[in-house]
Design an enzyme around this catalytic site. Structure first.
Site, PDB file in Angstrom:
ATOM      1  N   GLU A 153       0.836  -1.209   0.000  1.00  0.00           N
ATOM      2  CA  GLU A 153       0.000   0.000   0.000  1.00  0.00           C
ATOM      3  C   GLU A 153       0.868   1.256   0.000  1.00  0.00           C
ATOM      4  OE1 GLU A 153      -3.265   0.741  -0.054  1.00  0.00           O
ATOM      5  OE2 GLU A 153      -3.949  -1.314  -0.237  1.00  0.00           O
ATOM      6  N   CYS A 195     -17.312   2.067 -20.971  1.00  0.00           N
ATOM      7  CA  CYS A 195     -18.638   2.018 -20.343  1.00  0.00           C
ATOM      8  C   CYS A 195     -19.477   0.805 -20.766  1.00  0.00           C
ATOM      9  CB  CYS A 195     -19.386   3.320 -20.603  1.00  0.00           C
ATOM     10  SG  CYS A 195     -18.502   4.759 -19.963  1.00  0.00           S
ATOM     11  N   CYS A 255     -24.851   4.840 -13.564  1.00  0.00           N
ATOM     12  CA  CYS A 255     -23.842   5.900 -13.680  1.00  0.00           C
ATOM     13  C   CYS A 255     -24.445   7.145 -14.332  1.00  0.00           C
ATOM     14  CB  CYS A 255     -22.658   5.390 -14.500  1.00  0.00           C
ATOM     15  SG  CYS A 255     -21.393   6.650 -14.739  1.00  0.00           S
TER      16      CYS A 255
HETATM   17  S1  SF4 Z   1     -18.486   4.102 -13.826  1.00  0.00           S
HETATM   18 FE1  SF4 Z   1     -19.623   5.198 -15.415  1.00  0.00          FE
HETATM   19  S2  SF4 Z   1     -18.079   6.327 -16.560  1.00  0.00           S
HETATM   20 FE2  SF4 Z   1     -17.019   4.725 -15.402  1.00  0.00          FE
HETATM   21  S3  SF4 Z   1     -16.860   3.027 -16.863  1.00  0.00           S
HETATM   22 FE3  SF4 Z   1     -18.711   2.721 -15.591  1.00  0.00          FE
HETATM   23  S4  SF4 Z   1     -20.360   3.610 -16.818  1.00  0.00           S
HETATM   24 FE4  SF4 Z   1     -18.435   4.400 -17.641  1.00  0.00          FE
END
Ligand code: SF4
Length: 250
Positions: A20, A180, A189
């Site tokens: 860490e 994504c 998200c």
């Molecule tokens: S958290 Fe959101 S921005 Fe990040 S990869 Fe997943 S869908 Fe895409």
């Protein structure tokens, strides 16, 4: 499937703590050989505590941010003297150890003891900022981000969750090209829903870097001996040997 890293095969808090600290300002691929060498040189907290500081700094050579090595050494001595060589399992005493902040403490306690302690490293900050489509730079919303990380970590899966969270940020929700369509959180998200994932997190406007003029003395005597001095125990490159140098001008 998470990343297969040597410290993840261990439940030894000592090995996890060393990894860490090494990972605080250094990339995984750079840390890997240093971690193996360190564990061969200092296999236990007792061996590290008893080592000479110069030996510890030598083992760290090339990793930078040498205060991390000095803090590891001091913390090893504290663990031996005050905790019988054992790593504490509660957050408060861990946070009092030199060089261990909240994210590092969460990383160690969750990985070693499977405790539901949150983390907020750079990867996790970016993922959370995108999940909520944060409208300010993460540094301006730290308390909110900690609160979200704390609510997300399951009570009985601290180890797996935190490691998966970091892996998601390192391999899927990457800074420039988040993948994504492969992300398990895409339906939750907000940045993805708004199509702004590459614009979040917002960048901080940085002030220009200061410039300093430094004079360096390189002196060799007739016997070929080079003049070096040990730097003070505080400040840049503390405790290391260096040519005499001083600031000149304004
Ligand atoms: S958290 Fe959101 S921005 Fe990040 S990869 Fe997943 S869908 Fe895409």
């Amino acid at each position: 499937m998470g990343r297969d890293l040597p410290w993840r095969r261990s439940r030894d808090p000592y090995a996890i703590w060393i990894s860490e600290i090494m990972l605080q300002q250094t990339q995984v691929k750079t840390v890997l050989p240093y971690f193996d060498r360190w564990m061969a040189l200092f296999p236990t907290v007792a061996v590290l505590a008893a080592a000479d500081q110069q030996q510890v700094l030598k083992a760290w050579e090339g990793l930078g941010y040498y205060s991390r090595a000095r803090n590891l050494h001091r913390t090893a001595q504290v663990l031996v003297q005050a905790f019988g060589g054992q790593f504490p399992k509660e957050l408060d005493p861990v946070l009092k150890l030199p060089g261990i902040g909240r994210t590092t403490a969460g990383g160690i306690l969750s990985a070693a003891f499977n405790l539901p302690v949150p983390i907020l490293d750079g990867n996790v900050k970016r993922v959370i900022a995108r999940l909520v489509a944060l409208e300010v730079p993460p540094g301006e919303a730290i308390d909110r981000l900690w609160g979200i990380s704390e609510r997300l970590v399951p009570k009985d899966r601290g180890r797996d969750f935190n490691q998966a969270f970091m892996d998601l940020g390192a391999t899927v929700c990457t800074p420039k090209h988040p993948d994504c369509p492969s992300c398990p959180w895409r339906t939750d998200c907000q940045a993805y829903a708004q199509g702004v994932q590459t614009q979040v997190p917002k960048a901080v406007v940085r002030s220009p870097l200061p410039h300093k003029r430094i004079a360096v003395l390189m002196a060799v005597n007739g016997a070929g001996e080079v003049l070096i001095i040990q730097r003070p125990q505080a400040g840049l490159l503390a405790g290391l040997w260096d040519f005499p140098r001083w600031r000149v001008g304004r």
